[in-house]
Write a protein that holds these residues in place. Structure first.
Motif, PDB file in Angstrom:
ATOM      1  N   ARG A 103      18.284 -25.698  60.467  1.00  0.00           N
ATOM      2  CA  ARG A 103      17.526 -24.452  60.200  1.00  0.00           C
ATOM      3  C   ARG A 103      17.732 -23.623  61.309  1.00  0.00           C
ATOM      4  NH1 ARG A 103      11.610 -24.543  61.209  1.00  0.00           N
ATOM      5  NH2 ARG A 103      11.287 -26.220  62.730  1.00  0.00           N
ATOM      6  N   TYR A 104      17.848 -24.105  62.629  1.00  0.00           N
ATOM      7  CA  TYR A 104      18.038 -23.175  63.701  1.00  0.00           C
ATOM      8  C   TYR A 104      19.138 -22.785  63.858  1.00  0.00           C
ATOM      9  CZ  TYR A 104      13.801 -25.785  65.208  1.00  0.00           C
ATOM     10  OH  TYR A 104      12.582 -26.422  65.251  1.00  0.00           O
TER      11      TYR A 104
ATOM     12  N   ALA B 267       8.728 -17.298  73.644  1.00  0.00           N
ATOM     13  CA  ALA B 267       9.853 -17.483  73.828  1.00  0.00           C
ATOM     14  C   ALA B 267      11.064 -17.595  72.768  1.00  0.00           C
ATOM     15  CB  ALA B 267      10.179 -18.852  74.783  1.00  0.00           C
ATOM     16  N   THR B 268      12.177 -17.008  72.958  1.00  0.00           N
ATOM     17  CA  THR B 268      13.385 -17.348  71.958  1.00  0.00           C
ATOM     18  C   THR B 268      14.452 -17.629  72.900  1.00  0.00           C
ATOM     19  OG1 THR B 268      12.557 -15.609  70.589  1.00  0.00           O
ATOM     20  CG2 THR B 268      14.762 -15.956  70.362  1.00  0.00           C
ATOM     21  N   LEU B 269      15.040 -18.735  72.273  1.00  0.00           N
ATOM     22  CA  LEU B 269      16.153 -19.216  73.102  1.00  0.00           C
ATOM     23  C   LEU B 269      17.462 -19.072  72.087  1.00  0.00           C
ATOM     24  CD1 LEU B 269      17.388 -21.413  75.515  1.00  0.00           C
ATOM     25  CD2 LEU B 269      16.550 -23.315  73.904  1.00  0.00           C
TER      26      LEU B 269
ATOM     27  N   GLN C 205      12.592 -20.703  68.469  1.00  0.00           N
ATOM     28  CA  GLN C 205      11.653 -20.017  68.992  1.00  0.00           C
ATOM     29  C   GLN C 205      10.138 -20.799  69.173  1.00  0.00           C
ATOM     30  OE1 GLN C 205      11.281 -16.908  66.086  1.00  0.00           O
ATOM     31  NE2 GLN C 205      12.761 -15.650  67.105  1.00  0.00           N
ATOM     32  N   ALA C 206       9.409 -20.547  70.023  1.00  0.00           N
ATOM     33  CA  ALA C 206       8.089 -20.966  70.173  1.00  0.00           C
ATOM     34  C   ALA C 206       7.088 -20.036  70.746  1.00  0.00           C
ATOM     35  CB  ALA C 206       8.158 -22.150  71.416  1.00  0.00           C
ATOM     36  N   ASP C 207       6.021 -20.030  69.951  1.00  0.00           N
ATOM     37  CA  ASP C 207       4.762 -19.247  70.603  1.00  0.00           C
ATOM     38  C   ASP C 207       3.770 -19.784  70.395  1.00  0.00           C
ATOM     39  OD1 ASP C 207       4.426 -19.444  67.778  1.00  0.00           O
ATOM     40  OD2 ASP C 207       4.344 -17.186  67.421  1.00  0.00           O
TER      41      ASP C 207
ATOM     42  N   THR D 138       8.944 -25.954  75.159  1.00  0.00           N
ATOM     43  CA  THR D 138       9.025 -26.208  73.836  1.00  0.00           C
ATOM     44  C   THR D 138      10.285 -26.083  73.073  1.00  0.00           C
ATOM     45  OG1 THR D 138       6.563 -25.788  73.672  1.00  0.00           O
ATOM     46  CG2 THR D 138       7.632 -25.884  71.653  1.00  0.00           C
ATOM     47  N   CYS D 139      10.706 -24.930  73.197  1.00  0.00           N
ATOM     48  CA  CYS D 139      11.889 -24.446  72.733  1.00  0.00           C
ATOM     49  C   CYS D 139      13.145 -25.318  73.175  1.00  0.00           C
ATOM     50  CB  CYS D 139      12.567 -23.201  73.205  1.00  0.00           C
ATOM     51  SG  CYS D 139      11.599 -21.787  72.615  1.00  0.00           S
TER      52      CYS D 139
END
Length: 194
Positions: free
Chosen positions: A108-109, A83-85, A120-122, A133-134
């Motif tokens: 950093r985001y 997922a990319t937010l 991002q979360a994977d 999680t994002c």
């Protein structure tokens, strides 16, 4: 395969609140002056009332899912679970206290070229878990920014203890100076009675 899911804010007036002037001032670092007490109190109150789902419900978000990299077997190769937010700063900053804008922009985001906050979360095999999680990472970023920008409240006991320590230090320093003064005057002969 890349899927895009877009969440829109219920109110478009939130985006309009962020004026170009205030956004540019914070980008230039003008917001780094010492915060006044009212802003600090407002930020503390805002943090106390912060709900983990508030940003999810109010900000304009762009969510995309893609294939993860790294180990994971066939699931990684077949399922788009990463997922990319993406949240534009023009949508996010009006929701936050002004004191933490610079901390969010320096995190950093923050992607400076696109002026978006990208998380991002994977970690999981499920899209929904990665999306949650994002949003959790975004919430943690905001909480850390508030804690870094807003000084903590000092309790009455701590204030009293500091005052007592300062008084004791002054008294000790005065006695040490008097002792040195007497020692010098004794060397000169001013302290002897002949």
């Amino acid at each position: 395969m890349l899927r895009h899911v877009t969440f829109r804010a219920p109110s478009a007036s939130l985006v309009a609140r962020c004026t170009v002037r205030s956004f540019a001032a914070h980008r230039a670092g003008e917001g780094s002056l010492e915060p006044d007490e009212e802003e600090v109190k407002a930020a503390r109150k805002w943090l106390a009332n912060l709900d983990a789902d508030a940003i999810r419900q109010k900000a304009t978000c762009d969510v995309s899912f893609s294939r993860s990299s790294g180990p994971g077997g066939q699931n990684v190769n077949k399922v788009s679970s990463k997922a990319t937010l993406r949240i534009p700063t023009s949508s996010l900053l009006p929701l936050l206290p002004k004191l933490i804008h610079q901390h969010v922009l320096n995190s950093r985001y923050h992607a400076a070229k696109s002026a978006d906050v990208v998380v991002q979360a994977d970690d999981s095999r499920k899209q929904t878990d990665n999306l949650n999680t994002c949003f959790r990472k975004l919430h943690d970023l905001i909480v850390e920014a508030v804690r870094a920008a807003v000084p903590g409240e000092t309790s009455a006991e701590t204030t009293k203890r500091v005052e007592d320590l300062q008084k004791a230090e002054k008294l000790h320093r005065r006695k040490a100076k008097e002792y040195q003064s007497k020692k010098k005057s004794a060397r000169r002969g001013g302290g002897r009675d002949d």
